[in-house]
Design an enzyme around this catalytic site. Structure first.
Site, mmCIF file in Angstrom:
data_model
loop_
_atom_site.group_PDB
_atom_site.id
_atom_site.type_symbol
_atom_site.label_atom_id
_atom_site.label_comp_id
_atom_site.label_asym_id
_atom_site.label_seq_id
_atom_site.Cartn_x
_atom_site.Cartn_y
_atom_site.Cartn_z
ATOM 1 N N ALA A 33 0.852 -1.190 0.000
ATOM 2 C CA ALA A 33 0.000 0.000 0.000
ATOM 3 C C ALA A 33 0.888 1.240 0.000
ATOM 4 O O ALA A 33 2.098 1.143 -0.171
ATOM 5 C CB ALA A 33 -0.916 -0.020 1.210
ATOM 6 N N ASN A 34 0.299 2.411 0.166
ATOM 7 C CA ASN A 34 1.100 3.630 0.301
ATOM 8 C C ASN A 34 0.402 4.573 1.265
ATOM 9 O O ASN A 34 -0.681 4.273 1.766
ATOM 10 C CB ASN A 34 1.368 4.263 -1.063
ATOM 11 C CG ASN A 34 0.099 4.719 -1.740
ATOM 12 O OD1 ASN A 34 -0.582 5.628 -1.265
ATOM 13 N ND2 ASN A 34 -0.251 4.092 -2.859
ATOM 14 N N ARG A 35 1.018 5.700 1.542
ATOM 15 C CA ARG A 35 0.571 6.571 2.622
ATOM 16 C C ARG A 35 -0.494 7.590 2.220
ATOM 17 O O ARG A 35 -0.790 8.495 3.003
ATOM 18 C CB ARG A 35 1.771 7.316 3.215
ATOM 19 C CG ARG A 35 2.821 6.423 3.821
ATOM 20 C CD ARG A 35 3.897 7.272 4.482
ATOM 21 N NE ARG A 35 5.086 6.525 4.835
ATOM 22 C CZ ARG A 35 5.191 5.757 5.922
ATOM 23 N NH1 ARG A 35 4.184 5.646 6.752
ATOM 24 N NH2 ARG A 35 6.311 5.114 6.156
ATOM 25 N N SER A 36 -1.048 7.493 1.011
ATOM 26 C CA SER A 36 -2.080 8.457 0.613
ATOM 27 C C SER A 36 -3.299 8.383 1.536
ATOM 28 O O SER A 36 -3.800 7.295 1.819
ATOM 29 C CB SER A 36 -2.516 8.167 -0.830
ATOM 30 O OG SER A 36 -3.674 8.910 -1.138
ATOM 31 N N ALA A 100 -3.148 7.841 -5.596
ATOM 32 C CA ALA A 100 -1.772 7.345 -5.556
ATOM 33 C C ALA A 100 -1.838 5.861 -5.914
ATOM 34 O O ALA A 100 -1.893 4.992 -5.044
ATOM 35 C CB ALA A 100 -1.177 7.557 -4.173
#
Ligand code: CTP
Ligand code: CA
Length: 224
Positions: A33-36, A100
Site C-alpha cells: 500500500a502507500n501513505r495516501s 496514488a
C-alpha cells in the site's frame, strides 16, 4: 437535477475523480500500500460538486466520509480502479487523477498465507496499468488533469509527465519529509502547456477549491 444544469463554473460537467491509495494483495492477509490519505481527492470531488459538476469519486481504501452529492465507487486494487474508471469513461467530461495508484503489484498473489522460512524474501512485482495515461489516450477524450508527487526536481518531473501523458493540466506537489502525503496542508504547482500557477501552502480543502476554479477556467476555454 436539484442544482440547475448550468449553475456554477462546472455546471452540468460530468467529473470523475480518483482518490486515495490502492492496495495490492501479497497473500490473503498482506498488502502493498502507500501513505495516501485520499484527502486531496475527496476535497477535489467536494469542490467540483460545489462548482456545479456531477461528480463520480472512485476511491481506494480510505477512512473518509463521502462528500455530499457525490457518487462514490469504492475500489481496492489498481486493477479495480482501472475497471471502475473505464466504466465511468463514457460519461466523463473531465477526469482528475488524484489517486496514488500502486505502480507495481505482486505478479501472483498467494492463495495461502506466506510462512516465514528463509531469512530473506523476494517478491516478484509487475507493473499496473497507468490509468491516467490510458484515459488521456482514449478517443473521445475527457479533459485530463493529473497529479505529480515528487521528492526531487518537482517542476521538471511534472512537465515531463504533462507531456508524456499528454495531459491538459498537472498539479505537482512535493512529498516526503513531512510534506504532502499524510499532511493536512499542501502546496501545488499547477502546470499546463502555455502556463503555470503556484497555489501556496494551504489546507487541502482550500487548495482543492483553488485548483477546481483554475481547472474550470481552462476547461471552459475548450468547452465554453
Ligand atoms: N496514475 C495512474 N495510474 C497509475 C499510476 C499513476 O492513473 N498506475 C496517475 C496518478 O493518479 C497521477 C499521475 O498518474 O495523476 C502521476 O502519478 P505519479 O505516481 O506522480 O507518476 P507516475 O507516472 O506513476 O511515475 P513515477 O511514480 O515513476 O514518478
Ligand atoms: Ca507512480
Amino acid at each position: 437535477a436539484a442544482l440547475g444544469k448550468h449553475k456554477g463554473p462546472l455546471g452540468g460537467v460530468r467529473v470523475t475523480v480518483t482518490a486515495g491509495p490502492t492496495r495490492e494483495p501479497i497473500d490473503p492477509v498482506r498488502v502493498i500500500a502507500n501513505r495516501s490519505s485520499g484527502r486531496m481527492g475527496f476535497a477535489i470531488a467536494a469542490a467540483a460538486r460545489a462548482a456545479g459538476a456531477r461528480v463520480t469519486l472512485i476511491a481506494g481504501p480510505v477512512a473518509l466520509a463521502t462528500p455530499r452529492g457525490v457518487t462514490r465507487v469504492d475500489v481496492e486494487t489498481a486493477a479495480d480502479m482501472h475497471r471502475a474508471v473505464l466504466s465511468a469513461l463514457p460519461s466523463t467530461d473531465l477526469f482528475v487523477a488524484a489517486a496514488a495508484v500502486a505502480d507495481y503489484r505482486p505478479a501472483a498473489a498467494s492463495a495461502h498465507k506466506l510462512k516465514k522460512t528463509a531469512d530473506t524474501l523476494a517478491l516478484a512485482l509487475e507493473r499496473t496499468p497507468d490509468i491516467l495515461a490510458e484515459v488521456s489516450a482514449h478517443r473521445p477524450r475527457p479533459f485530463c488533469v493529473g497529479f505529480a508527487a515528487e521528492t526531487d526536481d518537482l517542476l521538471a518531473n511534472a512537465r515531463a509527465k504533462l507531456a508524456a501523458k499528454r495531459l491538459d493540466m498537472i498539479a505537482a506537489n512535493r512529498v516526503g519529509d513531512g510534506l504532502g502525503i499524510e499532511q493536512s496542508d499542501n502546496a501545488l504547482e499547477v502546470l499546463w502547456d502555455e502556463g503555470a500557477r503556484s497555489l501556496p501552502r494551504a489546507s487541502k480543502e482550500d487548495l482543492a477549491r483553488e485548483l477546481v476554479a483554475l481547472v474550470a477556467e481552462r476547461y471552459r476555454l475548450i468547452h465554453p
